[in-house]
Write a protein that holds these residues in place. Structure first.
Motif, mmCIF file in Angstrom:
data_model
loop_
_atom_site.group_PDB
_atom_site.id
_atom_site.type_symbol
_atom_site.label_atom_id
_atom_site.label_comp_id
_atom_site.label_asym_id
_atom_site.label_seq_id
_atom_site.Cartn_x
_atom_site.Cartn_y
_atom_site.Cartn_z
ATOM 1 N N GLY A 40 48.307 44.546 41.597
ATOM 2 C CA GLY A 40 47.794 43.455 40.770
ATOM 3 C C GLY A 40 47.905 42.090 41.407
ATOM 4 N N GLU A 41 48.213 42.025 42.689
ATOM 5 C CA GLU A 41 48.350 40.744 43.384
ATOM 6 C C GLU A 41 47.004 40.364 43.995
ATOM 7 O OE1 GLU A 41 51.535 41.075 46.232
ATOM 8 O OE2 GLU A 41 52.781 42.139 44.782
ATOM 9 N N ALA A 42 46.524 39.175 43.683
ATOM 10 C CA ALA A 42 45.256 38.699 44.232
ATOM 11 C C ALA A 42 45.435 38.367 45.706
ATOM 12 C CB ALA A 42 44.791 37.465 43.469
ATOM 13 N N ASN A 43 44.432 38.746 46.525
ATOM 14 C CA ASN A 43 44.452 38.416 47.946
ATOM 15 C C ASN A 43 43.015 38.384 48.452
ATOM 16 O OD1 ASN A 43 43.695 41.132 48.835
ATOM 17 N ND2 ASN A 43 45.786 41.736 48.331
ATOM 18 N N ASP A 44 42.837 38.275 49.744
ATOM 19 C CA ASP A 44 41.489 38.172 50.318
ATOM 20 C C ASP A 44 40.617 39.389 50.014
ATOM 21 O OD1 ASP A 44 41.297 35.604 51.970
ATOM 22 O OD2 ASP A 44 43.240 36.403 52.581
ATOM 23 N N LEU A 45 41.192 40.568 49.937
ATOM 24 C CA LEU A 45 40.406 41.764 49.642
ATOM 25 C C LEU A 45 39.967 41.835 48.188
ATOM 26 C CD1 LEU A 45 42.296 44.553 51.635
ATOM 27 C CD2 LEU A 45 40.201 43.333 52.270
ATOM 28 N N THR A 46 40.782 41.330 47.286
ATOM 29 C CA THR A 46 40.494 41.447 45.847
ATOM 30 C C THR A 46 39.794 40.220 45.282
ATOM 31 O OG1 THR A 46 42.686 40.601 45.271
ATOM 32 C CG2 THR A 46 42.445 43.000 45.491
ATOM 33 N N ARG A 47 39.441 39.272 46.119
ATOM 34 C CA ARG A 47 38.830 38.027 45.642
ATOM 35 C C ARG A 47 37.585 38.257 44.769
ATOM 36 N NH1 ARG A 47 39.219 34.148 49.876
ATOM 37 N NH2 ARG A 47 41.252 33.825 48.936
ATOM 38 N N PRO A 48 36.724 39.246 45.051
ATOM 39 C CA PRO A 48 35.552 39.432 44.177
ATOM 40 C C PRO A 48 35.905 39.743 42.718
ATOM 41 C CG PRO A 48 35.231 40.621 46.231
ATOM 42 C CD PRO A 48 36.656 40.133 46.217
ATOM 43 N N PRO A 58 45.162 33.140 40.013
ATOM 44 C CA PRO A 58 44.129 34.165 39.841
ATOM 45 C C PRO A 58 44.698 35.459 39.288
ATOM 46 C CG PRO A 58 44.630 33.847 42.165
ATOM 47 C CD PRO A 58 45.421 32.836 41.401
ATOM 48 N N THR A 59 43.903 36.140 38.496
ATOM 49 C CA THR A 59 44.309 37.432 37.939
ATOM 50 C C THR A 59 43.276 38.486 38.312
ATOM 51 O OG1 THR A 59 43.147 37.032 35.873
ATOM 52 C CG2 THR A 59 45.463 36.372 35.962
ATOM 53 N N LEU A 60 43.707 39.739 38.300
ATOM 54 C CA LEU A 60 42.830 40.869 38.604
ATOM 55 C C LEU A 60 42.625 41.687 37.345
ATOM 56 C CD1 LEU A 60 44.379 42.059 41.991
ATOM 57 C CD2 LEU A 60 42.320 40.707 41.633
ATOM 58 N N PRO A 61 41.500 42.404 37.274
ATOM 59 C CA PRO A 61 41.296 43.268 36.108
ATOM 60 C C PRO A 61 42.382 44.333 36.037
ATOM 61 C CG PRO A 61 39.368 43.308 37.567
ATOM 62 C CD PRO A 61 40.405 42.480 38.216
ATOM 63 N N GLU A 62 42.796 44.632 34.839
ATOM 64 C CA GLU A 62 43.793 45.686 34.630
ATOM 65 C C GLU A 62 43.252 46.999 35.160
ATOM 66 O OE1 GLU A 62 47.475 46.971 33.560
ATOM 67 O OE2 GLU A 62 46.750 44.938 33.225
ATOM 68 N N GLY A 63 44.042 47.693 35.938
ATOM 69 C CA GLY A 63 43.660 49.007 36.428
ATOM 70 C C GLY A 63 42.816 49.017 37.690
#
Length: 120
Positions: A40-48, A58-63
């Motif tokens: 659940g940690e935002a980084n360069d790969l999860t930016r979209p 920043p937050t990421l979608p659950e799951g």
């Protein structure tokens, strides 16, 4: 005769081992980014997938789950092919990353393609 460190062969061997360890380090850094995204940690790969949180972080979608399908490292560049899944949707992620000497992401180029196939 025992090889000495100042002989040409040992210099070439040193360069080969140094290049290999740099590729291995960078490969491990990409896999660490995948693991961080799965935590659940935002980084360069999860930016979209990042969205603003109430706190501004920043937050990421659950799951959200990333699966590294292949990782290819060459010098300071690493290419990642991964599958991302969240809330029944799936995407193919291709990313090329470059790292600086300290192991920080220097460049990240991503291509994200939604999976349009229907799961049976």
């Amino acid at each position: 005769m025992t090889p000495m460190l100042n002989e040409p062969l040992s210099g070439a061997l040193h360069e080969l081992l140094a290049a290999r360890s740099l590729r291995e380090r960078n490969r491990e850094l990409v896999l660490a980014l995948v693991a961080a995204g799965n935590r659940g940690e935002a980084n360069d790969l999860t930016r979209p997938w990042t969205g603003p949180a109430a706190t501004g972080a920043p937050t990421l979608p659950e799951g959200l789950r990333l699966t590294a399908e292949s990782v290819i490292a060459d010098n300071d560049a690493v290419a990642l092919r991964a599958t991302a899944r969240a809330h029944g949707a799936a995407w193919s992620l291709v990313a090329e990353l470059r790292f600086d000497a300290a192991g920080r992401v220097e460049q990240c180029h991503r291509l994200l393609v939604p999976d349009t196939t229907k799961a049976a």
